[in-house]
Design a protein around this motif. Sequence first.
Motif: not given
Length: 162
Positions: A43-56
Amino acid sequence: MHFRIIIVLVMSVLLWNCKNDKAGSDASTEDHMHDHSMVSGDNVQPPLFNEIMAVHDEVMPRMKDIEDLKEQLRLKIDSIEVNMPDSKYKADFRFALAELNRSDDMMTDWMHHFKESYDTISSPAGKNDFLEFERAKIEQIKGKMETSIKIASQTLANTPMK
């Protein structure tokens, strides 16, 4: 004699392959560290995961700023303790340093626990709830980092001590 030459050739090829595999593995690891479409199982991570990583990723470079400011504040505190032990600025510098330490600790703790905790959740609904909570948390950390950097920068700029 031929046997020794063959062994040397085989060993050379094996060593050369190991070096190439390691170099490829290091590059691959580095690429994965910055890939925010992290794959967990199939599974590829959901967009919210990527959003969190973008803030990180947005705030992570500020950790260097925090470390630099902490060092500058420590030097000022050391100087005050030696040259002006009764200085009114001592408390300001200590407060600014404490704020930087808090934001540093918050970010470090968050990074340590985020992926580890995320990987233990199996249900999609549970993962989504966790990610919603973590998005709020990383935004709070971002705000704390920005505030602590501002406080430290202003404290250093607004004191007459050089």
